[in-house]
Design an enzyme around this catalytic site. Structure first.
Site, short mmCIF file in Angstrom:
data_model
loop_
_atom_site.label_atom_id
_atom_site.label_comp_id
_atom_site.label_asym_id
_atom_site.label_seq_id
_atom_site.Cartn_x
_atom_site.Cartn_y
_atom_site.Cartn_z
N HIS A 174 -6.01 47.35 1.36
CA HIS A 174 -6.45 46.03 1.77
C HIS A 174 -6.45 45.15 0.40
O HIS A 174 -6.41 45.61 -0.55
CB HIS A 174 -7.77 46.04 2.51
CG HIS A 174 -8.80 46.57 1.64
ND1 HIS A 174 -8.91 47.89 1.34
CD2 HIS A 174 -10.03 46.07 0.86
CE1 HIS A 174 -10.16 48.36 0.42
NE2 HIS A 174 -10.67 47.15 0.17
N ASP A 220 -9.61 42.50 -1.18
CA ASP A 220 -11.08 41.87 -1.19
C ASP A 220 -11.04 40.53 -0.77
O ASP A 220 -10.39 39.55 -1.72
CB ASP A 220 -11.81 42.19 -2.41
CG ASP A 220 -12.20 44.03 -2.13
OD1 ASP A 220 -12.17 44.83 -1.45
OD2 ASP A 220 -12.57 44.17 -3.50
N ARG A 268 -17.06 61.87 -3.15
CA ARG A 268 -17.04 60.61 -4.02
C ARG A 268 -17.94 59.70 -3.39
O ARG A 268 -18.05 59.12 -2.34
CB ARG A 268 -15.48 59.99 -3.90
CG ARG A 268 -15.40 58.85 -4.69
CD ARG A 268 -13.65 58.29 -4.68
NE ARG A 268 -13.58 57.29 -5.68
CZ ARG A 268 -13.55 55.98 -5.47
NH1 ARG A 268 -13.89 55.56 -4.14
NH2 ARG A 268 -13.39 55.27 -6.19
#
Length: 337
Positions: A207, A209, A274
């Site tokens: 994607h 932002d 993570r």
């Protein structure tokens, strides 16, 4: 990108076959030293070429970083029933696995927090229930420091592009009505045997932002990948003491396509957890997103239709992650004459 979801217990890994070849490590990532007098020009070059760069010698105290990460890990280690009390997001609060309302999923759980003190979310208050003073203080200290970094970066970019006034970009984030937000992501390890069969374990799908700029910091676990101009996906080496800057869709429009929003994704690790922290710098909802006059040549026309941040944000979150959302707002040859 900001995500909205219904809470879902992380019980099964989400596997998506995204490529046939292993992702190569990106060894040429632009590294910008904020103390370098040439940093403003190097930032612009990096934004033009990659829409992405790493910042070192920044102003964010390491104490703020480690304290917030510790608090985030403590929250994500809570029993699922406790975490669910802070969800589903409205859009702020706790969410997991589902990303948006259009079928995107990832091996992720997250906390989405508002950065505007004038807006109070009951889901946000639930997040701080366990350690209210400590967690809230850690979040506030970190956000204020990262905001300052975002302002500095945008003003250096403005200097490099010779935008006048130099706060033309940063003032949109400084505005008391700025539609900015902050997300803490947790990608748990998922050591299922099939995860090692050559397919990528997707933590967060590809994607761009939508906002103006994103300021990312993660722990020392790999996973972040960006797409280069030729369509090649490369893995970004982790650096827990530095920050990564993403150009967002709004900044691409405001520079009339000169700076490119970077397409990126996260591949979850099968053995290591993570944690990432992202500040998404957005303008006020009523702000018109148009190319800056000081950047436009005499005969240059806008590549995009005029729209407000609210209109673009609304459109973006009706789409799926991988959609090219700016396509709906680009001028066609017939309408740009």
């Amino acid at each position: 990108m900001v995500v909205q979801s219904q809470p879902a217990t992380l019980t099964h890994c989400s596997l998506i076959e995204t490529c046939n070849k292993p992702t190569t490590v990106f060894t040429s990532i632009p590294v910008i030293n904020l103390e370098d007098p040439e940093s403003k020009f190097l930032m612009v070059k990096a934004c033009e070429e990659y829409g992405f760069f790493k910042v070192v010698n920044h102003c964010v105290p390491m104490e703020f970083i480690t304290r917030l990460e510790s608090e985030a890990v403590e929250f994500f280690n809570l029993p699922q029933s406790e975490k669910d009390k802070a969800g589903p997001p409205d859009p702020f609060g706790y969410g997991s696995k589902r990303i948006g309302s259009n079928g995107d999923v990832g091996w992720i759980e997250y906390l989405l927090l508002n950065t505007n003190p004038q807006v109070v979310s009951l889901k946000t208050l639930a997040i701080f229930r366990q350690r209210p003073e400590v967690f809230r203080s850690a979040v506030n200290d970190y956000i204020q420091a990262v905001k300052t970094l975002a302002f500095e970066v945008l003003e250096l970019i403005a200097d490099g592009l010779k935008i006048e006034p130099r706060d033309a970009l940063s003032k949109l984030l400084r505005d008391e009505n700025s539609d900015s937000c902050f997300r803490l992501n947790h990608y748990p390890p998922c050591p299922e045997p099939e995860a090692l069969s050559g397919r990528n374990l997707v933590g967060f799908g590809e994607h761009t932002d939508p906002q103006i700029i994103s300021v990312l910091r993660s722990n020392n676990t790999s996973g972040l990948q960006i797409c280069l101009k030729d369509g090649t996906w490369v893995s970004v080496p982790p650096d827990e003491s530095s920050f990564f800057i993403n150009v967002g869709d709004a900044l691409q429009v405001m520079t009339n396509g000169r700076l490119k929003s970077v397409r990126h994704r996260v591949s979850a690790n099968t053995h290591k957890s993570r944690v990432s922290m992202i500040y998404f710098g957005g303008p006020p909802l009523s702000e018109k997103i148009v190319p800056l006059i000081s950047l436009m040549g005499k005969q240059e026309e806008s590549l995009y239709k005029e729209f407000t941040w609210w209109e673009y944000k609304t459109s973006a979150y009706k789409s799926t992650l991988a959609d090219y959302r700016l396509g709906l707002f680009q001028k066609t040859p017939s309408t740009s004459k």
